[in-house]
Design a protein around this motif. Structure first.
Motif, PDB file in Angstrom:
ATOM      1  N   ALA A 229       0.843  -1.200   0.000  1.00 55.77           N
ATOM      2  CA  ALA A 229       0.000   0.000   0.000  1.00 55.77           C
ATOM      3  C   ALA A 229       0.876   1.247   0.000  1.00 55.77           C
ATOM      4  N   ARG A 233       1.243   3.671  -3.329  1.00 57.07           N
ATOM      5  CA  ARG A 233       0.918   5.092  -3.146  1.00 57.07           C
ATOM      6  C   ARG A 233       2.085   5.955  -3.610  1.00 57.07           C
TER       7      ARG A 233
ATOM      8  N   THR B  65      -3.469   7.646   6.874  1.00 56.32           N
ATOM      9  CA  THR B  65      -2.315   6.832   7.271  1.00 56.32           C
ATOM     10  C   THR B  65      -1.468   6.437   6.056  1.00 56.32           C
ATOM     11  N   PRO B  66      -0.199   6.109   6.295  1.00 60.83           N
ATOM     12  CA  PRO B  66       0.690   5.781   5.167  1.00 60.83           C
ATOM     13  C   PRO B  66       0.267   4.535   4.388  1.00 60.83           C
ATOM     14  N   ASP B  67      -0.398   3.596   5.046  1.00 55.55           N
ATOM     15  CA  ASP B  67      -0.774   2.369   4.335  1.00 55.55           C
ATOM     16  C   ASP B  67      -2.263   2.272   4.039  1.00 55.55           C
ATOM     17  N   ARG B  69      -4.838   2.235   5.926  1.00 54.76           N
ATOM     18  CA  ARG B  69      -5.681   1.475   6.849  1.00 54.76           C
ATOM     19  C   ARG B  69      -6.015   2.357   8.046  1.00 54.76           C
ATOM     20  N   ALA B 103       0.843  -2.313  11.846  1.00 57.99           N
ATOM     21  CA  ALA B 103       2.073  -1.746  11.278  1.00 57.99           C
ATOM     22  C   ALA B 103       2.321  -0.452  12.042  1.00 57.99           C
ATOM     23  N   PHE B 105       4.339   3.432  12.014  1.00 54.16           N
ATOM     24  CA  PHE B 105       5.001   4.429  11.175  1.00 54.16           C
ATOM     25  C   PHE B 105       5.395   5.642  12.016  1.00 54.16           C
ATOM     26  N   ARG B 140      10.331  -4.862   6.907  1.00 52.08           N
ATOM     27  CA  ARG B 140       9.274  -5.873   6.782  1.00 52.08           C
ATOM     28  C   ARG B 140       9.767  -7.108   7.526  1.00 52.08           C
ATOM     29  N   GLU B 147       3.309  -9.979   7.539  1.00 46.14           N
ATOM     30  CA  GLU B 147       4.511  -9.175   7.786  1.00 46.14           C
ATOM     31  C   GLU B 147       4.179  -8.064   8.769  1.00 46.14           C
ATOM     32  N   VAL B 149       5.220  -4.452   9.452  1.00 42.62           N
ATOM     33  CA  VAL B 149       5.926  -3.352   8.807  1.00 42.62           C
ATOM     34  C   VAL B 149       6.188  -2.260   9.838  1.00 42.62           C
TER      35      VAL B 149
END
Lengths: 269, 298
Positions: A229, A233, B65-67, B69, B103, B105, B140, B147, B149
């Motif tokens: 993701a 992005r 969020t960066p991913d 989610r 995850a 960040f 990761r 995983e 992250v």
């Protein structure tokens, strides 16, 4: 921001090596000094002013308008500033790029971005072979920065890639990512034969199966990877192409098992 | 000065310098992100015994969020960069790495960095993979649900700990209702956390103790059960005192949160049983930041 524009008067039958013409080296020079810079044309040395019309004043930005696609080494070794090539570039464009931005509106020859360690290379047209690969004799290819090719790329794109991201919007020749050490190679079109051969680590992102893969890749199954993701992005930001490519979850192939198998090829499921 | 008829004492809250960081935790859904956030900020009320003070700053929508989610942003405050680094790593390692689907960040930029996934990656026992994406390095780590992250580092900044005010009320219920309203309002502000249980402290302390081993002890002047024995600061009708402690990334954030909290605590007026607002003032012994109640509540 001051911009210097070099417009080639006419094509030369010989290839021209322009690897020294980068904004940071021209910035301190006056127009007359720039006009006197020696350029090798075959076995002659010619002042730059005879080959190019010089407009504007040198600063952080340089524009080169080639009359043919045989200007080699454009932007090579650049560490800062901006270079825009309005047309086709020859070989080794942005080779050893360490910072700043190089934009080429046409096609580029072989070894574009080879040995790059930083900065950003954008190629609006097609790229030749060994995009982002090692320079002659080097043991590793690109070690940082980003390359975006809006067209297609030739064989061995991302060879020995060490770090950084290469995105190819079109197709890619055979042996893409051969001997990759790490880093990311994304191919939005179709990749050729033996993609990822000999890769040790790193990620090859494909939007469709390649022409062939080495048999030394292990099927890791379908994986929903969080990092994708973040990566997708970033690629979307880099390319402004919009949503594309490998959806999540992706089919993951691990390889090259013959070289440790810590690399991955991600494919649509 | 009064707010809705409630006297605001002309005193100041005494706060001190800290180091702070922010991390973003994401997960498959908001519930699991929150679970990780709650777990890692548990037992983080006071640096006196917990090493760091931490709390969930706010919940994050997927698009923030960066991913992509849902997540939570967590602020941690320590007395030194070293302390903060130690406890950040320990808490992320024990509470986020272990929490299904999460995850983590960086939630803060800046030159000063704290390790986030930098050392936790070794849990991967050699199978971990680094990815440099957009100039940021991620690890990761293979785990049983896929995983984990973790971004390599997060930022660190100077911050202010121990901003506070005391709510003097007729009863426990009245004090609690006013404090809960204050905490709810303060939670709407960025860059602050209220690290105590539910944001509220019932055991406000003073610096030092008659016992040599203790660096803090009960603030007897504000204990209703000691009225008549100690320095008389509580009126005859005060039956309960509760404190709200707020840590902020800047003095301005702390002041804004205190002002918002005081206004919310006083919103019901004297009829709600709130009889006064004061602050933890240790006579300048504790910290370099002095937040005057009349200024923050103005």
């Amino acid at each position: 921001m001051s911009t210097l524009t070099l417009t080639q008067h006419a094509p030369t039958p010989q290839r021209l090596d322009l690897s020294g013409l980068i904004p940071e080296r021209l910035a301190g020079l006056g127009a007359a000094q720039i006009a006197r810079l020696p350029i090798h044309v075959g076995n002659r040395t010619v002042p730059l002013g005879e080959l190019f019309a010089i407009d504007g004043s040198p600063g952080t930005s340089l524009v080169v308008v080639p009359a043919a696609g045989n200007l080699d080494g454009l932007g090579s070794g650049m560490r800062d500033g901006e270079l825009r090539v309005e047309g086709d570039a020859g070989r080794r464009a942005a080779a050893g790029l360490a910072g700043g931005s190089v934009v080429i509106t046409g096609d580029v020859g072989d070894e574009a971005g080879s040995g790059m360690s930083g900065g950003r290379l954008t190629i609006a047209g097609n790229a030749g072979a060994r995009l982002g690969g090692p320079t002659t004799g080097a043991t590793q290819g690109m070690s940082g920065g980003t390359i975006l090719v809006r067209g297609s790329a030739g064989a061995r794109a991302g060879e020995r890639l060490r770090r950084g991201t290469i995105v190819i919007a079109g197709d890619c020749g055979n042996d893409a990512g051969v001997n990759m050490i790490a880093g990311t190679l994304a191919i939005i079109g179709t990749a050729g034969r033996m993609t990822g051969s000999g890769m040790r680590r790193g990620t090859i992102l494909l939007s469709r199966p390649p022409a062939s893969l080495p048999v030394t890749f292990a099927d890791n199954g379908v994986q929903d990877l969080t990092f994708m993701a973040v990566l997708l992005r970033e690629i979307a930001t880099m390319t402004d192409i919009g949503p594309w490519g490998t959806p999540r979850p992706a089919r993951r192939l691990l390889g090259d098992i013959a070289d440790g198998g810590m690399g991955e090829i991600l494919l649509p499921n | 000065m009064t707010l809705n008829g409630i006297p605001i004492e002309d005193t100041f809250a005494e706060a001190f310098g800290m180091k702070a960081t922010r991390i973003l935790i994401t997960a498959i859904d908001g519930e699991w992100a929150r679970q990780a956030g709650v777990t890692m900020t548990g037992f983080a009320t006071s640096v006196i015994g917990c090493g760091v003070e931490a709390g969930i700053e706010r919940e994050l929508a997927a698009e923030e969020t960066p991913d992509g989610r849902p997540g939570v942003s967590v602020l941690l405050f320590g007395m030194s960069g070293k302390d903060l680094a130690k406890h950040l790593e320990r808490r992320v390692g024990q509470c986020v790495l272990t929490c299904p689907t999460t995850a983590v960040f960086a939630g803060m930029d800046g030159e000063e960095r704290l390790p986030l996934g930098k050392n936790l990656r070794f849990f991967g026992d050699g199978w971990q993979i680094a990815k440099l994406i957009g100039g940021r390095r991620f690890w990761r780590v293979p785990v049983m649900d896929g995983e984990f992250v973790a971004e390599e580092t997060t930022g660190r900044c100077p911050a202010v700990g121990g901003g506070n005010f005391l709510v003097l009320a007729r009863s426990q219920r009245a004090a609690l209702d006013a404090c809960q309203a204050a905490v709810a309002a303060m939670r709407g502000l960025p860059n602050v956390i209220m690290p105590f249980p539910g944001g509220i402290v019932r055991s406000g302390s003073k610096v030092g103790s008659r016992y040599k081993a203790l660096m803090a002890s009960t603030n007897e002047r504000y204990c209703p059960t000691l009225r008549g024995l100690t320095e008389p600061v509580l009126g005859a009708d005060v039956g309960c005192v509760m404190e709200i402690v707020v840590n902020g990334l800047t003095p301005e954030d702390t002041a804004a949160a205190m002002g918002t909290g005081i206004a919310a605590a006083c919103a019901g007026g004297r009829d709600a049983g709130v009889l006064g607002i004061t602050a933890g003032n240790y006579g300048g012994k504790l910290g370099q930041y002095h937040f005057r109640l009349h200024e923050v509540a103005a």
